[in-house]
Scaffold this motif. Structure first.
Motif, PDB file in Angstrom:
ATOM      1  N   ALA A 112       0.834  -1.207   0.000  1.00 32.67           N
ATOM      2  CA  ALA A 112       0.000   0.000   0.000  1.00 32.67           C
ATOM      3  C   ALA A 112       0.868   1.257   0.000  1.00 32.67           C
ATOM      4  O   ALA A 112       0.572   2.225  -0.706  1.00 32.67           O
ATOM      5  CB  ALA A 112      -0.946  -0.006   1.200  1.00 32.67           C
ATOM      6  N   LEU A 113       1.934   1.253   0.771  1.00 29.97           N
ATOM      7  CA  LEU A 113       2.846   2.398   0.805  1.00 29.97           C
ATOM      8  C   LEU A 113       3.422   2.663  -0.578  1.00 29.97           C
ATOM      9  O   LEU A 113       3.381   3.789  -1.075  1.00 29.97           O
ATOM     10  CB  LEU A 113       3.980   2.152   1.807  1.00 29.97           C
ATOM     11  N   LEU A 114       3.962   1.616  -1.204  1.00 28.76           N
ATOM     12  CA  LEU A 114       4.631   1.802  -2.490  1.00 28.76           C
ATOM     13  C   LEU A 114       3.670   2.129  -3.626  1.00 28.76           C
ATOM     14  O   LEU A 114       4.079   2.653  -4.658  1.00 28.76           O
ATOM     15  CB  LEU A 114       5.475   0.565  -2.819  1.00 28.76           C
ATOM     16  N   LYS A 115       2.409   1.849  -3.404  1.00 35.32           N
ATOM     17  CA  LYS A 115       1.400   2.216  -4.407  1.00 35.32           C
ATOM     18  C   LYS A 115       1.233   3.735  -4.469  1.00 35.32           C
ATOM     19  O   LYS A 115       0.977   4.295  -5.531  1.00 35.32           O
ATOM     20  CB  LYS A 115       0.074   1.548  -4.044  1.00 35.32           C
ATOM     21  N   THR A 116       1.407   4.388  -3.334  1.00 38.98           N
ATOM     22  CA  THR A 116       1.220   5.841  -3.269  1.00 38.98           C
ATOM     23  C   THR A 116       2.529   6.617  -3.197  1.00 38.98           C
ATOM     24  O   THR A 116       2.549   7.819  -3.446  1.00 38.98           O
ATOM     25  CB  THR A 116       0.364   6.229  -2.047  1.00 38.98           C
TER      26      THR A 116
END
Length: 153
Positions: A112-116
């Motif tokens: 989720a972090l790397l998606k944003t």
């Protein structure tokens, strides 16, 4: 008993359960997807982290009645289709897990972090991963794996 049609990993599961059943139990016991773990039951440890419409949530505190009919749920099994996600590859390369119990929740939060944020710094990683506890203390390897995964994406 109510029936819920849950879209989990792009497959619809017809779940017959009490409206207040936590999502973690529907995923594990009724959809038979065992990658999501039950940890504390109070949304404090992060072991039960899944994505609800792309956002990380603690599934132990999400009652089925609170999930939209159009919601898309992604579990650890769902991020590996058709091949391992970059975060999973980095986890393997860095040999992150020891006991492994928290790892599905850790990975889901990292994805989720790397998606944003495609290139997070240490502080951003720490903030995004807060609430994901690791009894074995592999936090430095987790941090390194997230940085390595960001380079793969």
């Amino acid at each position: 008993m109510p029936v819920f049609n849950l879209n989990i990993n792009n497959k619809v599961y017809k779940i017959t359960a009490e409206a207040d059943m936590p999502l973690v139990w529907a995923i594990r016991d009724l959809a038979n997807l065992k990658g999501t773990k039950f940890g504390c039951g109070m949304a404090q440890c992060g072991a039960c982290t899944v994505h609800l419409d792309g956002q990380p949530i603690r599934s132990c505190q999400m009652p089925l009645s609170a999930i939209s009919k159009k919601a898309k749920i992604t579990t650890i099994e769902g991020i590996a289709e058709p091949t391992l996600h970059a975060v999973q590859k980095a986890w393997i390369e860095e040999q992150v897990p020891q006991c492994g119990y928290c790892q599905s929740g850790q990975i889901m939060s990292a994805v989720a972090l790397l998606k944003t944020n495609k290139n997070p710094n240490d502080e951003e990683i720490l903030a995004a991963m807060e609430g994901n506890l690791c009894r074995c203390g592999t936090y430095q390897r987790i941090n390194t794996a997230i940085k390595n995964a960001s380079k793969m994406l």
